[in-house]
Write a protein that holds these residues in place. Structure first.
Motif, short mmCIF file in Angstrom:
data_model
loop_
_atom_site.label_atom_id
_atom_site.label_comp_id
_atom_site.label_asym_id
_atom_site.label_seq_id
_atom_site.Cartn_x
_atom_site.Cartn_y
_atom_site.Cartn_z
N ALA A 32 0.82 -1.21 0.00
CA ALA A 32 0.00 0.00 0.00
C ALA A 32 0.86 1.27 0.00
CB ALA A 32 -0.93 0.00 1.21
N ARG A 33 1.97 1.24 0.71
CA ARG A 33 2.84 2.41 0.80
C ARG A 33 3.79 2.55 -0.39
NH1 ARG A 33 4.57 1.72 7.07
NH2 ARG A 33 2.57 2.35 7.98
N GLY A 34 3.87 1.51 -1.21
CA GLY A 34 4.77 1.56 -2.35
C GLY A 34 6.23 1.55 -1.94
N GLU A 35 6.56 0.76 -0.91
CA GLU A 35 7.93 0.72 -0.38
C GLU A 35 8.90 0.00 -1.31
OE1 GLU A 35 8.01 -0.58 3.71
OE2 GLU A 35 6.29 0.69 4.21
N VAL A 36 8.39 -0.71 -2.30
CA VAL A 36 9.23 -1.37 -3.29
C VAL A 36 9.27 -0.46 -4.50
CG1 VAL A 36 9.49 -3.39 -4.77
CG2 VAL A 36 8.64 -3.66 -2.44
N ASP A 80 6.58 -11.67 -8.12
CA ASP A 80 7.70 -12.63 -8.22
C ASP A 80 9.01 -11.92 -8.55
OD1 ASP A 80 6.31 -14.91 -7.52
OD2 ASP A 80 5.77 -15.40 -9.59
N ARG A 81 8.94 -10.92 -9.42
CA ARG A 81 10.14 -10.17 -9.81
C ARG A 81 10.73 -9.42 -8.61
NH1 ARG A 81 8.04 -7.64 -14.03
NH2 ARG A 81 7.51 -5.75 -12.89
N ASN A 82 9.88 -8.97 -7.69
CA ASN A 82 10.32 -8.19 -6.54
C ASN A 82 10.30 -9.00 -5.24
OD1 ASN A 82 10.60 -5.32 -7.60
ND2 ASN A 82 8.62 -5.95 -8.42
N ARG A 83 10.32 -10.30 -5.35
CA ARG A 83 10.23 -11.20 -4.20
C ARG A 83 11.29 -10.93 -3.14
NH1 ARG A 83 8.52 -16.81 -4.65
NH2 ARG A 83 8.62 -16.42 -6.86
N SER A 84 12.53 -10.75 -3.54
CA SER A 84 13.59 -10.56 -2.54
C SER A 84 13.46 -9.22 -1.82
CB SER A 84 14.97 -10.70 -3.17
OG SER A 84 15.15 -9.71 -4.16
N GLU A 85 13.08 -8.16 -2.55
CA GLU A 85 12.88 -6.86 -1.91
C GLU A 85 11.68 -6.90 -0.98
OE1 GLU A 85 13.39 -3.00 -0.71
OE2 GLU A 85 14.79 -4.31 -1.75
N LEU A 86 10.61 -7.57 -1.39
CA LEU A 86 9.43 -7.71 -0.53
C LEU A 86 9.78 -8.50 0.73
CD1 LEU A 86 6.72 -8.37 -3.24
CD2 LEU A 86 6.76 -6.45 -1.66
N ARG A 87 10.58 -9.53 0.57
CA ARG A 87 11.02 -10.33 1.73
C ARG A 87 11.79 -9.46 2.71
NH1 ARG A 87 14.77 -15.78 1.33
NH2 ARG A 87 14.61 -16.35 3.54
N ARG A 88 12.68 -8.63 2.20
CA ARG A 88 13.48 -7.74 3.06
C ARG A 88 12.58 -6.73 3.78
NH1 ARG A 88 17.43 -8.12 -0.27
NH2 ARG A 88 16.68 -6.62 -1.78
N GLN A 89 11.64 -6.15 3.05
CA GLN A 89 10.76 -5.15 3.64
C GLN A 89 9.83 -5.77 4.69
OE1 GLN A 89 10.75 -1.91 3.31
NE2 GLN A 89 12.31 -1.81 1.73
N VAL A 90 9.32 -6.95 4.42
CA VAL A 90 8.44 -7.63 5.38
C VAL A 90 9.23 -7.99 6.64
CG1 VAL A 90 7.14 -9.76 5.79
CG2 VAL A 90 6.77 -8.46 3.70
N ALA A 91 10.43 -8.53 6.45
CA ALA A 91 11.25 -8.93 7.61
C ALA A 91 11.65 -7.74 8.47
CB ALA A 91 12.49 -9.67 7.13
N LYS A 92 11.81 -6.58 7.84
CA LYS A 92 12.20 -5.37 8.57
C LYS A 92 11.16 -4.99 9.61
CE LYS A 92 13.67 -2.19 5.68
NZ LYS A 92 13.80 -0.91 4.97
#
Length: 131
Positions: A32-36, A80-92
């Protein structure tokens, strides 16, 4: 005499449910915030309906649906293309020992609810329910 084996759990544990809900909320916030920083992903409005985790909490499957139900394949490709960035943002935003691997699937629960409503509105079913 041998004791009977306890039956296998029939569904996810309380911990899996709790962690799945935390991941769902955080993933929804990130989207929602467009953090990626991917213009294709930020222009899509994606709903995260549910997140199911594996028993070891290392894999999280997010059931998603683009707003309006269109562009499903495009949304999955962007996620899927942004999976690693989403993983980092979620884990943060979470205090977990491991950042879970994210997998994305289309949420078909809305389609199933519509089909159920359509079946319940049929005259022969309505007649049986009214009795």
């Amino acid at each position: 005499m041998a004791r009977p084996r306890p039956s296998a759990p029939s569904g996810p544990s309380q911990r899996q449910l709790r962690v799945g809900e935390l991941i769902r909320r955080r993933l929804s916030e990130v989207l929602a915030r467009g953090e990626v920083h991917d213009p294709d992903l930020t222009r899509l409005s994606i709903t995260v309906g549910e997140v199911r985790t594996s028993p070891d909490l290392k894999v999280a499957t997010a059931f998603v649906l683009p707003l309006g139900g269109g562009a499903k394949e495009e949304a999955l490709a962007c996620l899927d293309r942004n999976r690693s960035e989403l993983r980092r943002q979620v884990a943060k935003g979470l205090e977990l020992k491991f950042a879970p691997e994210l997998r994305f699937r289309i949420d078909e629960s809305f389609d199933r609810m519509d089909e159920t409503r359509r079946l319940l509105d049929r005259p022969e079913v309505r007649r049986d329910l009214d009795d």
